[in-house]
Write an enzyme that holds these catalytic residues in place. Structure first.
Site, PDB file in Angstrom:
ATOM      1  N   GLU A  96      28.039  70.418 -29.778  1.00  0.00           N
ATOM      2  CA  GLU A  96      28.630  71.484 -30.578  1.00  0.00           C
ATOM      3  C   GLU A  96      28.324  71.289 -32.063  1.00  0.00           C
ATOM      4  OE1 GLU A  96      32.129  72.633 -27.443  1.00  0.00           O
ATOM      5  OE2 GLU A  96      32.767  71.638 -29.271  1.00  0.00           O
ATOM      6  N   CYS A 109      28.764  71.134 -39.811  1.00  0.00           N
ATOM      7  CA  CYS A 109      29.121  69.864 -39.186  1.00  0.00           C
ATOM      8  C   CYS A 109      28.269  69.715 -37.927  1.00  0.00           C
ATOM      9  CB  CYS A 109      30.613  69.902 -38.859  1.00  0.00           C
ATOM     10  SG  CYS A 109      31.188  68.426 -38.014  1.00  0.00           S
ATOM     11  N   CYS A 116      29.719  60.113 -27.062  1.00  0.00           N
ATOM     12  CA  CYS A 116      29.762  59.006 -28.027  1.00  0.00           C
ATOM     13  C   CYS A 116      30.064  57.734 -27.264  1.00  0.00           C
ATOM     14  CB  CYS A 116      30.852  59.259 -29.071  1.00  0.00           C
ATOM     15  SG  CYS A 116      30.832  58.065 -30.430  1.00  0.00           S
ATOM     16  N   CYS A 120      36.750  55.767 -29.558  1.00  0.00           N
ATOM     17  CA  CYS A 120      37.934  55.684 -30.416  1.00  0.00           C
ATOM     18  C   CYS A 120      39.090  56.357 -29.673  1.00  0.00           C
ATOM     19  CB  CYS A 120      37.672  56.363 -31.756  1.00  0.00           C
ATOM     20  SG  CYS A 120      36.364  55.532 -32.684  1.00  0.00           S
ATOM     21  N   CYS A 123      39.989  60.320 -30.178  1.00  0.00           N
ATOM     22  CA  CYS A 123      38.909  61.294 -30.349  1.00  0.00           C
ATOM     23  C   CYS A 123      38.495  61.878 -29.002  1.00  0.00           C
ATOM     24  CB  CYS A 123      37.710  60.619 -31.012  1.00  0.00           C
ATOM     25  SG  CYS A 123      36.305  61.742 -31.220  1.00  0.00           S
ATOM     26  N   LEU A 225      38.068  55.226 -41.332  1.00  0.00           N
ATOM     27  CA  LEU A 225      38.868  53.982 -41.400  1.00  0.00           C
ATOM     28  C   LEU A 225      40.102  54.064 -40.490  1.00  0.00           C
ATOM     29  CD1 LEU A 225      38.757  51.239 -42.924  1.00  0.00           C
ATOM     30  CD2 LEU A 225      40.408  52.212 -44.533  1.00  0.00           C
ATOM     31  N   ASN A 302      44.188  66.361 -34.851  1.00  0.00           N
ATOM     32  CA  ASN A 302      44.031  67.595 -34.082  1.00  0.00           C
ATOM     33  C   ASN A 302      44.267  67.290 -32.612  1.00  0.00           C
ATOM     34  OD1 ASN A 302      43.278  69.462 -36.171  1.00  0.00           O
ATOM     35  ND2 ASN A 302      41.378  68.305 -36.335  1.00  0.00           N
ATOM     36  N   CYS A 345      38.027  68.878 -36.235  1.00  0.00           N
ATOM     37  CA  CYS A 345      37.616  67.482 -36.075  1.00  0.00           C
ATOM     38  C   CYS A 345      38.164  66.888 -34.792  1.00  0.00           C
ATOM     39  CB  CYS A 345      38.217  66.600 -37.164  1.00  0.00           C
ATOM     40  SG  CYS A 345      37.606  66.872 -38.757  1.00  0.00           S
TER      41      CYS A 345
END
Ligand code: SAH
Length: 378
Positions: A96, A109, A116, A120, A123, A225, A302, A345
């Protein structure tokens, strides 16, 4: 007989690689500049359009090369003007890309990987697992597609994309060469001509790759971070166990060495209620950030299904911000954009054919065919 040679996709060649390509064909250097402009400034899709190139060379190019952007599956526009593209890459997975207009800025973006590998905890891209790195043509292809969606490309016209951030799906520094080639195209005057301040690479903190990046580039750097100490960051951003905060801050300082003293690192801090949004954590974060020329970007979490995290109240976010501001740390709170098309995000999920089996360990977020509704929330 079917053709069996693989044609070189010129879309993804960096300026230096395009020159090498023409040198190998026995052609002059300036041909690379011409073709670069045709592709990236005028949006050419075929060599036949390239009227300042001889017919003989065009025929030669047709035989060995192509200009092949990835395929657009859908484009959505949200009420606030945010656009989201679902883009299918070879092998069938989708990534995306999001364009966020804000005043005179139009920030694109883009994604760097299918899924990935970093996982994390907060996410949704990470929860999809990982398939593969995007090729350079697939990375820069997102910029090419976004600009072309506004009509014929005009190098003298208004810029349809003023900034690019590598903050979509994937960890850009785990796809080093293709990402660097693409950022070179973004910043080359014969291609997209964006200044280094307007191209930002965001990383979860792959320390050796930050040093390697500095050797070949001076793009703007953002660091995810999300925590003021290793104990918490180990949980939220697992790569911290390999490259803890101190090492990361040192690498950031090395990155800034020799650059203009006005350059700073952007620190991203996704705020999650009761996890990292407490006043004592803000004070702890001040101590960490004192060691680095930086500005802080607070990102309200989000939500996505089964994430296990919640967005803090506005009051908690403002209180946190206030502590940073009174400590002289430049702090902004990222406004959530493109919410209703799942373009915010951490909401970019694409369609990842997971090779890690990670996605099987959780309840799938997406259960639909690509190209159908983009609203993934029940
Ligand atoms: N892998 C790179 C690029 C991804 S950037 C990196 O980690 O920097 C995407 C940004 O959005 C990162 O700062 C990421 O931590 C943040 N993010 C991820 N999930 C989020 C969520 N659910 N809500 C808000 N921000 C999120």
């Amino acid at each position: 007989m079917t053709e069996s040679i693989t044609k070189t996709n010129l879309l993804g060649l960096s300026p230096a690689k395009l020159e090498a390509f023409f040198a190998e064909l026995g052609e002059k250097r300036f041909r690379a500049t011409q073709v670069l402009k045709w592709i990236h400034q005028l949006g050419a899709e075929s060599f036949d359009e390239m009227t300042n190139i001889s017919k003989a060379l065009r025929e030669k190019l047709n035989a060995v090369a192509e200009i092949r952007p990835p395929e657009v599956v859908s484009q959505d526009i949200s009420k606030d003007g945010t656009r989201k593209w679902v883009i299918r890459v070879e092998g069938g997975s989708c990534v995306e890309t999001v364009l966020i207009p804000e005043g005179t800025r139009r920030t694109l973006c883009i994604s760097s990987q299918v899924g990935c590998s970093l996982n994390c905890s907060f996410c949704s891209t990470g929860k999809q697992g990982f398939n593969r790195n995007l090729t350079a043509a697939e990375v820069i292809g997102q910029v090419y597609i976004a600009i072309k969606s506004f009509g014929p490309m005009d190098p003298n016209g208004e810029r349809q994309v003023t900034n690019v951030v590598l903050m979509g799906m994937g960890e850009p520094l785990m796809n080093f060469d293709n990402v660097v080639d693409s950022t070179q195209l973004m910043m080359d005057d014969n291609a997209y001509g964006l200044s280094k301040r307007r191209v930002t690479l965001s990383t979860a903190g792959v320390v050796p790759a930050i040093d390697k990046l500095r050797e070949v580039s001076d793009v703007s750097l953002a660091i995810s971070l999300h925590a003021p100490n290793n104990e918490l960051r180990d949980v939220l951003v697992p790569i911290n166990r390999r490259y803890p905060i101190d090492q990361l801050i040192d690498a950031c300082n090395r990155y800034l060495e020799g650059l203009s003293d006005k350059r700073v690192i952007t620190i991203e801090y996704t705020m999650m209620a009761g996890v990292n949004d407490q006043p004592h954590q803000a004070r702890e974060l001040v101590k960490v950030l004192r060691r680095l020329p930086c500005k802080l970007n607070l990102i309200p979490f989000n939500p996505f299904p089964n994430s296990g995290y919640e967005r803090p109240s506005d009051a908690a976010i403002q209180a946190f911000k206030q502590i940073m501001v009174t400590s002289n740390i430049i702090t902004t709170v990222r406004r959530t954009r493109g919410d209703e098309i799942d373009a915010a995000c951490g909401q970019l999920v694409g369609q990842v054919q997971d090779r890690t089996r990670r996605s099987q360990k959780i309840i799938p977020v997406v259960q639909e065919e690509p190209g159908l509704s983009t609203d993934r929330r029940a």
